[in-house]
Design a protein around this motif. Structure first.
Motif, short mmCIF file in Angstrom:
data_model
loop_
_atom_site.label_atom_id
_atom_site.label_comp_id
_atom_site.label_asym_id
_atom_site.label_seq_id
_atom_site.Cartn_x
_atom_site.Cartn_y
_atom_site.Cartn_z
N SER A 1 -98.88 -13.33 2.31
CA SER A 1 -98.55 -11.96 1.94
C SER A 1 -97.19 -11.87 1.25
O SER A 1 -96.28 -12.65 1.53
CB SER A 1 -98.53 -11.10 3.21
OG SER A 1 -97.79 -9.92 3.02
N GLN B 1 -98.14 5.39 7.33
CA GLN B 1 -98.64 4.30 6.50
C GLN B 1 -97.73 3.09 6.71
O GLN B 1 -96.58 3.09 6.30
CB GLN B 1 -98.65 4.73 5.03
CG GLN B 1 -99.25 3.70 4.08
CD GLN B 1 -99.44 4.28 2.68
OE1 GLN B 1 -100.09 5.31 2.51
NE2 GLN B 1 -98.87 3.60 1.69
N ASN B 2 -98.25 2.08 7.38
CA ASN B 2 -97.47 0.88 7.70
C ASN B 2 -97.88 -0.28 6.80
O ASN B 2 -99.07 -0.54 6.62
CB ASN B 2 -97.66 0.47 9.16
CG ASN B 2 -96.76 1.24 10.10
OD1 ASN B 2 -95.93 2.03 9.68
ND2 ASN B 2 -96.94 1.01 11.39
N PRO B 3 -96.92 -1.01 6.27
CA PRO B 3 -97.27 -2.21 5.49
C PRO B 3 -97.86 -3.27 6.40
O PRO B 3 -97.61 -3.29 7.61
CB PRO B 3 -95.92 -2.65 4.92
CG PRO B 3 -94.91 -2.14 5.90
CD PRO B 3 -95.47 -0.84 6.41
N SER B 4 -98.65 -4.17 5.83
CA SER B 4 -99.24 -5.23 6.65
C SER B 4 -99.45 -6.48 5.81
O SER B 4 -99.44 -6.45 4.57
CB SER B 4 -100.58 -4.78 7.25
OG SER B 4 -101.64 -5.01 6.35
N VAL C 1 -94.14 -4.39 10.00
CA VAL C 1 -95.17 -5.01 9.17
C VAL C 1 -96.22 -5.59 10.11
O VAL C 1 -95.92 -6.39 10.99
CB VAL C 1 -94.57 -6.11 8.27
CG1 VAL C 1 -95.68 -6.78 7.45
CG2 VAL C 1 -93.51 -5.53 7.34
N TYR D 1 -95.07 -9.87 2.07
CA TYR D 1 -94.13 -9.61 3.14
C TYR D 1 -93.62 -10.89 3.80
O TYR D 1 -92.66 -10.86 4.56
CB TYR D 1 -94.74 -8.68 4.18
CG TYR D 1 -94.99 -7.30 3.60
CD1 TYR D 1 -93.93 -6.46 3.28
CD2 TYR D 1 -96.28 -6.85 3.33
CE1 TYR D 1 -94.14 -5.21 2.72
CE2 TYR D 1 -96.50 -5.60 2.77
CZ TYR D 1 -95.43 -4.79 2.47
OH TYR D 1 -95.65 -3.55 1.92
N LYS E 1 -101.54 -3.82 -1.75
CA LYS E 1 -101.02 -4.71 -2.79
C LYS E 1 -102.11 -5.71 -3.15
O LYS E 1 -102.93 -6.08 -2.31
CB LYS E 1 -99.78 -5.46 -2.29
CG LYS E 1 -98.60 -4.57 -1.95
CD LYS E 1 -97.41 -5.41 -1.48
CE LYS E 1 -96.23 -4.54 -1.09
NZ LYS E 1 -95.72 -3.77 -2.23
N ASP F 1 -102.19 -1.49 3.37
CA ASP F 1 -101.27 -0.70 4.18
C ASP F 1 -102.16 -0.04 5.24
O ASP F 1 -103.14 0.61 4.90
CB ASP F 1 -100.57 0.38 3.36
CG ASP F 1 -99.52 -0.20 2.42
OD1 ASP F 1 -99.18 -1.37 2.57
OD2 ASP F 1 -99.08 0.54 1.52
#
Length: 522
Positions: free
Chosen positions: A312, A259-262, A501, A314, A305, A485
């Motif tokens: 974002s 599971q990678n954040p984006s 990310v 991020y 999110k 994600d």
């Protein structure tokens, strides 16, 4: 219904002995990936992989796992003049294209000039609005001249470089290169069967990396459930799946979920010229009446999110947590009442005989966007808005952008300019393609976005983006819903994976396999 059937079938397949695909005879390491997106072409000039991780090409600059810009074909980060109008890059010595021809500064200049050429149908030309000219001053030096200071120009230097000689006497738009490219990257294209698969082979003469995985096969399956089923049957070593489908693999032997954040958003593009939604108050009410957290908890299985703007969380330096929409259906209803859209005896809102109607489109094969569209439609129906949901194609979504809302996606974690400018600046309203699809116009937003891209002072840029976010939530052109994600299911047999990310694009290029040239079998 299709999602439910897919889950049931997937659970049956995973539970009946298909936990790990059968191994064939030993040979050079290879991997088969189920990809949800197929590129239109493989020419960086036309828009292939502009943010790097191109597999077949290298850019002047690259990015590490933390998204920090690093030297690629350039021997070091480019030098910038004090006024920000001149950027100079020096090339590495001894780099060759996969056909053995040496890389030169003339190739770099040709690549960027071609993107700007009005005769070339480049989908990324708008990214280079600030670029006035690019020249090769010698075989290893490239000089970029800008029309105005553009603070994040270095972020555009990840574009793959092509050999100019491959296009001598050839129309770039229809060149054989577009499907059989020559690059400097760690892989070469061995085969491309459009609509089916692409096979990449390791470039054993790459200037930097000799991949341990010698063959990478991307199989293109746009339908989420079909991809999940074929992963469960053992056909793939890895694939991208919506979170709820991916969760079926939780604790399954031989598999892992990544599971990678984006910075990849999904949002409801609201047409600014529709009689119902041309009033900013109506668009604020729509944003206030959407339960984003419920979407994250259910549709995304917690993998995301909430979103309010395209910037974002991020992009931490630029993100303003105060720019948000708190879910409050009573407040949303009151705003609609004050705007004159009142509920009738049938439970639906209208104004002067005009119904409060907002059709919502989504691309048919994308189960995640379907579920989000249905969730939005349900929330709007509770406000008395007629919001029918319809499956269609991206082409028809663009054709109907003046009359319907649609579930769009986009975003990147590199700089807020690339995430927001072409999407929301009024200069792109009415232009073709995936720019300002909602025909949004707001002078305060324009002013803030212009100031943020041209000011070289970082504190001033930060204030400009705060001003932008404040102006946007007061007059939203979208209902940005969630930042995803990205979730993947993989056979647990590789080392070298690094979290990054991710941007919106996670087909062949970015995704969990963004650095596949550095992977090795366990």
């Amino acid at each position: 219904m299709r999602t439910v059937i897919g889950l049931v079938l997937l659970g049956a397949l995973v539970g009946t002995g298909c936990s790990v695909a059968r191994q064939g005879p030993a040979g050079p390491p290879s991997i088969v990936i189920g990809a949800g997106q197929e590129p239109d072409n493989l020419n960086p000039i036309l828009g292939y992989a502009p943010d790097g991780a191109a597999k077949i090409f290298d850019g002047l600059l690259d990015r590490d796992a933390k998204l920090k810009l690093t030297p690629g074909l350039a021997v070091e980060l480019p030098e910038t003049s004090a006024d920000g109008l001149t950027w100079t890059a020096k090339l590495r010595q001894g780099v060759k294209f996969s056909d053995g021809a040496p890389l030169s500064a003339q190739d770099v200049a040709f690549t960027y000039k071609s993107v700007l050429d009005p005769k070339v149908n480049s989908t990324i030309a708008s990214r280079y609005d600030a670029l006035a000219d690019v020249q090769a001053t010698d075989d290893s030096t490239v000089v970029f001249k800008l029309k105005y200071p553009y603070a994040p120009f270095d972020q555009t230097l990840t574009l793959g470089i092509v050999p100019r000689k491959a296009f001598d006497g050839v129309d770039i738009n229809a060149a054989p290169f577009n499907t059989a490219p020559i690059g400097t990257g760690p892989y070469t294209v061995n085969q491309w069967r459009k609509g089916d698969r692409m096979v990449l082979k390791a470039n054993e003469t790459h200037w930097d990396t000799k991949p341990n995985i010698k063959t990478v096969t991307f199989v293109y399956i746009t339908d989420d459930n079909a991809r999940a089923t074929r992963m469960a049957s053992g056909e793939f070593d890895a694939t991208v799946l919506p979170p709820r489908l991916a969760q079926t693999y939780r604790d399954k032997a031989g598999y892992k979920i990544v599971q990678n954040p984006s910075a990849d958003y999904r949002g409801l593009g609201i047409p600014s010229e529709l009689p119902f939604t041309k009033d900013p108050n109506v668009r604020v009410a729509i944003n206030t009446g959407i339960n984003r957290q419920a979407m994250i908890d259910t549709v995304l299985a917690g993998a995301g999110k909430p979103a309010a703007t395209p910037i974002s969380p991020y992009l931490a330096e630029w993100y303003d947590p105060a720019a948000k929409f708190d879910f409050d259906p009573q407040k949303a209803g009151a705003i609609l009442d004050l705007a004159g859209w009142v509920i009738g005896s049938d439970g639906k809102r209208a104004k002067d005989g005009q119904p409060a109607r907002l059709p919502i489109l989504y691309p048919a094969e994308d189960s995640l966007r379907k579920d989000l569209a249905l969730a939005v439609g349900s929330d709007l129906a509770k406000l008395g808005i007629d919001a029918p949901v319809e499956a269609t194609t991206f082409e028809l979504m663009l054709q109907r952008q003046k009359e319907t809302a649609a579930i769009w996606g986009g975003g990147d974690p590199y700089d807020p300019d690339t995430a927001a400018y072409t999407l929301l600046h009024s200069r792109y309203s009415g232009q073709s393609g995936y720019v300002n699809m909602t025909l949004y116009k707001n002078s305060q937003v324009d002013t803030a976005l212009d100031e943020a891209r041209k000011n070289l002072d970082r504190a001033a840029r930060k204030q400009a983006y705060k001003d932008f976010q404040k102006a946007f939530v007061a007059d939203p052109g979208w209902a940005f819903l969630v930042f995803l994600d990205h979730t993947y299911v993989m056979r647990d047999k590789w080392t070298g994976l690094e979290e990054q990310v991710e941007p919106h694009d996670h087909g062949m290029v970015h995704a969990v396999w963004w650095n596949i040239e550095h992977w090795s079998p366990k």
